[in-house]
Scaffold this active site. Structure first.
Site, PDB file in Angstrom:
ATOM      1  N   GLU A   1      12.815  55.210 -10.352  1.00 55.04           N
ATOM      2  CA  GLU A   1      12.254  54.403 -11.428  1.00 55.04           C
ATOM      3  C   GLU A   1      11.522  53.183 -10.886  1.00 55.04           C
ATOM      4  O   GLU A   1      10.563  52.702 -11.474  1.00 55.04           O
ATOM      5  CB  GLU A   1      13.357  53.968 -12.394  1.00 55.04           C
ATOM      6  CG  GLU A   1      12.794  53.378 -13.671  1.00 55.04           C
ATOM      7  CD  GLU A   1      13.857  52.827 -14.594  1.00 55.04           C
ATOM      8  OE1 GLU A   1      13.478  52.422 -15.683  1.00 55.04           O
ATOM      9  OE2 GLU A   1      15.027  52.789 -14.215  1.00 55.04           O
TER      10      GLU A   1
ATOM     11  N   THR B   1       6.366  47.333 -18.795  1.00 61.78           N
ATOM     12  CA  THR B   1       7.590  46.674 -18.333  1.00 61.78           C
ATOM     13  C   THR B   1       7.261  45.383 -17.606  1.00 61.78           C
ATOM     14  O   THR B   1       7.952  44.368 -17.765  1.00 61.78           O
ATOM     15  CB  THR B   1       8.371  47.613 -17.399  1.00 61.78           C
ATOM     16  OG1 THR B   1       8.674  48.822 -18.107  1.00 61.78           O
ATOM     17  CG2 THR B   1       9.665  46.968 -16.923  1.00 61.78           C
TER      18      THR B   1
END
Length: 291
Positions: A120, A168
């Site tokens: 990730e 993000t």
């Protein structure tokens, strides 16, 4: 050849910034893996055109490298990128679980969490466990530097995803660097209430614990219509409403009988702001499953 279904997740849950996470019953990524001499990736599904197939730039490439498990990998995205629903984590979790079994590496589910987090990090820039942990383990998870604690929980949820993109990195840039002591006390109390609610399968306590006065207000400014959607959901019976992960998904805890009404109300509230959205009537669910 293996097929793995890894669920979307919701991290933070308001009071648990970078710590709390839950697996969602839906949506999910489906990843097919077959042993090969080198890693190749094929993308299909929601937002797949924006995800690189180069293994060096894709979450699953880093996972395959960490496990020394080259494979032909087909990813069918059910979780849209930049949704706040753990899109990159779902793919990384599926790859970690699937490759571990395909190559019989022998890692436990808990040991696969930091491996999936490395994948990730390729997308988010940081290796965080708050999304990959619930996607692998299921239920409600608490991620700290000392490891992950998992609790099986059953809470009805509504996740409303507007047609807005919040990265993000952008969401992290607006997080305040400091907090007042009264805000810290309130956050700790709410986090404790939420955790207790998860143990008791109590939507009222979970909803109460979602309230946050530090991170959520700063990120809400990135989501057109957030306050209106939140107020509408609460008026329709939601016990708590907050931003899912980095956003823009807005997630609500509720009683089972109120879920349909809340879903419709959240869609309408975004629509009144001229924002298209889709909604998932879901609940806390299982972790990655191998077929």
């Amino acid at each position: 050849m293996l097929t793995v279904r890894a669920p979307a997740t919701s991290a933070n849950l308001g009071s648990g910034f970078d710590v709390f996470g839950v697996a969602l019953e839906r949506p999910a990524d489906v990843v097919r893996l077959e042993k090969a001499d080198r890693v190749t990736i094929e993308m299909t599904g929601a937002g797949s055109q924006y995800i690189p197939e180069d293994p060096d730039k894709n979450t699953v490439g880093a996972v395959a490298e960490a496990l020394d498990a080259p494979a032909r990998i087909q990813i069918d995205k059910g979780v849209r990128p930049a949704s706040g629903l753990g899109s990159s984590a779902a793919s990384a979790a599926a790859a970690a679980v699937g490759l571990n079994e395909l190559y019989d590496r022998g890692y436990s589910r808990e040991e696969l969490v930091p491996i999936a987090a490395k994948g990730e990090a390729v997308v988010s820039g940081d290796a965080h466990d708050d999304n990959v942990a619930p996607s692998i383990l299921g239920g409600f998870t608490i991620a700290t530097e000392k490891g992950v604690t998992q609790v099986d929980a059953d809470i009805p949820l509504v996740a409303c995803l507007p047609d807005i993109v919040v990265s993000t990195r952008d969401a992290r840039n607006v997080v305040p660097e400091t907090a007042r002591i009264d805000q810290m006390v309130e956050t700790v109390g709410n986090a404790a209430a939420l955790t207790t609610g998860m143990h008791r399968d109590d939507p009222e306590l979970v909803g109460q614990g979602m309230h946050d006065t530090v991170v959520t207000p700063a990120r809400a400014k990135l989501i057109d219509g957030y306050e209106q959607v939140r107020e509408a959901a609460l008026a329709a019976g939601a016990t708590g409403v907050t931003i899912s992960g980095a956003g823009p998904t807005v997630i609500a805890a509720c009683a089972e009988e109120d879920r349909r009404k809340i879903a419709s109300t959240m869609l309408d509230a975004f629509g009144e702001r001229g924002v298209d959205a889709r909604v998932y009537q879901t609940r806390i669910g299982r972790g990655a499953e191998v077929f």
